[in-house]
Scaffold this motif. Sequence first.
Motif, PDB file in Angstrom:
ATOM      1  N   LYS A  98      -2.893   4.922  14.255  1.00 52.04           N
ATOM      2  CA  LYS A  98      -1.984   5.923  14.816  1.00 52.04           C
ATOM      3  C   LYS A  98      -1.732   5.684  16.302  1.00 52.04           C
ATOM      4  CE  LYS A  98      -5.660   9.365  15.575  1.00 52.04           C
ATOM      5  NZ  LYS A  98      -6.108  10.734  15.225  1.00 52.04           N
ATOM      6  N   SER A 132      -0.534  12.548   2.248  1.00 49.18           N
ATOM      7  CA  SER A 132      -1.822  12.024   2.664  1.00 49.18           C
ATOM      8  C   SER A 132      -2.515  11.347   1.487  1.00 49.18           C
ATOM      9  CB  SER A 132      -2.706  13.155   3.206  1.00 49.18           C
ATOM     10  OG  SER A 132      -3.049  14.056   2.177  1.00 49.18           O
ATOM     11  N   PRO A 133      -3.334  10.324   1.751  1.00 47.40           N
ATOM     12  CA  PRO A 133      -4.038   9.647   0.655  1.00 47.40           C
ATOM     13  C   PRO A 133      -4.896  10.601  -0.170  1.00 47.40           C
ATOM     14  CG  PRO A 133      -4.195   8.382   2.684  1.00 47.40           C
ATOM     15  CD  PRO A 133      -3.580   9.698   3.043  1.00 47.40           C
ATOM     16  N   HIS A 134      -5.526  11.591   0.484  1.00 41.94           N
ATOM     17  CA  HIS A 134      -6.368  12.544  -0.246  1.00 41.94           C
ATOM     18  C   HIS A 134      -5.528  13.355  -1.225  1.00 41.94           C
ATOM     19  CE1 HIS A 134      -9.534  15.482  -1.018  1.00 41.94           C
ATOM     20  NE2 HIS A 134      -8.649  16.431  -0.760  1.00 41.94           N
ATOM     21  N   LYS A 166      -7.556   2.769  15.942  1.00 49.29           N
ATOM     22  CA  LYS A 166      -6.890   3.491  14.860  1.00 49.29           C
ATOM     23  C   LYS A 166      -5.403   3.198  14.885  1.00 49.29           C
ATOM     24  CE  LYS A 166     -10.162   7.297  14.291  1.00 49.29           C
ATOM     25  NZ  LYS A 166     -10.353   8.767  14.260  1.00 49.29           N
ATOM     26  N   THR A 216       1.091   7.848   7.201  1.00 48.16           N
ATOM     27  CA  THR A 216       0.381   8.122   5.952  1.00 48.16           C
ATOM     28  C   THR A 216      -1.114   7.878   6.086  1.00 48.16           C
ATOM     29  OG1 THR A 216       2.362   7.393   4.761  1.00 48.16           O
ATOM     30  CG2 THR A 216       0.335   7.604   3.483  1.00 48.16           C
ATOM     31  N   TYR A 217      -1.498   6.847   6.833  1.00 50.71           N
ATOM     32  CA  TYR A 217      -2.908   6.502   7.045  1.00 50.71           C
ATOM     33  C   TYR A 217      -3.209   6.472   8.548  1.00 50.71           C
ATOM     34  CZ  TYR A 217      -2.821   4.955   2.161  1.00 50.71           C
ATOM     35  OH  TYR A 217      -2.691   4.897   0.802  1.00 50.71           O
ATOM     36  N   THR A 273       1.110   4.239  -2.816  1.00 53.08           N
ATOM     37  CA  THR A 273       0.828   5.617  -2.417  1.00 53.08           C
ATOM     38  C   THR A 273       2.006   6.540  -2.706  1.00 53.08           C
ATOM     39  OG1 THR A 273      -0.610   4.814  -0.647  1.00 53.08           O
ATOM     40  CG2 THR A 273       0.132   7.104  -0.505  1.00 53.08           C
ATOM     41  N   ASP A 323      -5.677   7.409  10.408  1.00 54.51           N
ATOM     42  CA  ASP A 323      -7.039   7.141  10.883  1.00 54.51           C
ATOM     43  C   ASP A 323      -7.586   5.790  10.440  1.00 54.51           C
ATOM     44  OD1 ASP A 323      -7.286   9.610  12.231  1.00 54.51           O
ATOM     45  OD2 ASP A 323      -7.698  10.619  10.323  1.00 54.51           O
ATOM     46  N   MET A 324      -6.756   4.990   9.801  1.00 52.88           N
ATOM     47  CA  MET A 324      -7.223   3.663   9.400  1.00 52.88           C
ATOM     48  C   MET A 324      -7.403   2.784  10.635  1.00 52.88           C
ATOM     49  SD  MET A 324      -5.552   0.882   6.776  1.00 52.88           S
ATOM     50  CE  MET A 324      -6.090   1.819   5.331  1.00 52.88           C
ATOM     51  N   THR A 359       0.833  -1.207   0.000  1.00 53.06           N
ATOM     52  CA  THR A 359       0.000   0.000   0.000  1.00 53.06           C
ATOM     53  C   THR A 359       0.865   1.253   0.000  1.00 53.06           C
ATOM     54  OG1 THR A 359      -1.755  -1.148   1.223  1.00 53.06           O
ATOM     55  CG2 THR A 359      -1.808   1.264   1.222  1.00 53.06           C
TER      56      THR A 359
END
Length: 277
Positions: free
Chosen positions: A165, A211-213, A163, A148-149, A91, A151-152, A87
């Motif tokens: 993090k 960030s993914p966004h 989460k 990088t993620y 990314t 809040d996953m 992943t």
Amino acid sequence: MNWINKMERKFGKYAIPNLTLYIIITYVVGYLLMYLAPNVMNYCLLEPGLILRGQVWRIVSWLLIPPGNLDIFTIIMLFFYYSIGTTLEKTWGAFRYNFYIFGGIILTVIGSFIMYFVLGGETLLIMRGGFFSTYYISLSIFLGFAATYPDMQVLLYFIIPIKIKWLAWLDVIFLAWQMFQSGWTTRVAIICSLMNFIIYFFATRNLARYSPHEVKRKRTYAKAVHKSQNPNVTKHKCAVCGRTEKDGDDLEFRFCSKCRGNYEYCQDHLFTHKHIQ
């Protein structure tokens, strides 16, 4: 991070795709050696003194030493690391992911030589290279994914949703405690192995770019630019007959100043069309 961008443009074609798979394969080979030929592992340890005496293969052979003992939880963790590693590669891109992993490996080797000379040469031979292992390299992959993620959500012990993090913060606290309780060799091993994470993230002021966004936004923009450069897309079109520049090299197009709006006409209809108000 402009220097990384320059390196990517120059050396990006040499990046190893699907690098995480090769990392997992080295762990599997290491586990096989650990149980089938345990004495061979002694020749794989990262020992600077022996490297300087001619056993140069140890510079890379220590990567075969897996980060822990083999059990069901280790197998689950290997699948987990493969998932988050691939992943991250998708990314960040293959080159940046390669840069991140190999940066941690090179810094670990440098750290082992620093401690070898600081401790007087022969001291590290007694340690059997155990402080400098792939454990912290694997941990840097997890920390990079968590940054990088953040809040996953993952299922802790397959039950508790949490989460990622917060798991990363627990790892950071554990590392801080480990550095406080241990000697300088362990401290240097931790710092050097995780220096790639520190350089890659904390040396970058604008973390939002990872960030993914933001990554998705850039990819969407790149696709839009690529589409606009498609040779099938025309730049001119007559509002009356619909002809474009592809219908003839002798065609000319002009905008009409008397029409309300941006209406373009070929030379045959520029003066004969009905003005649009």
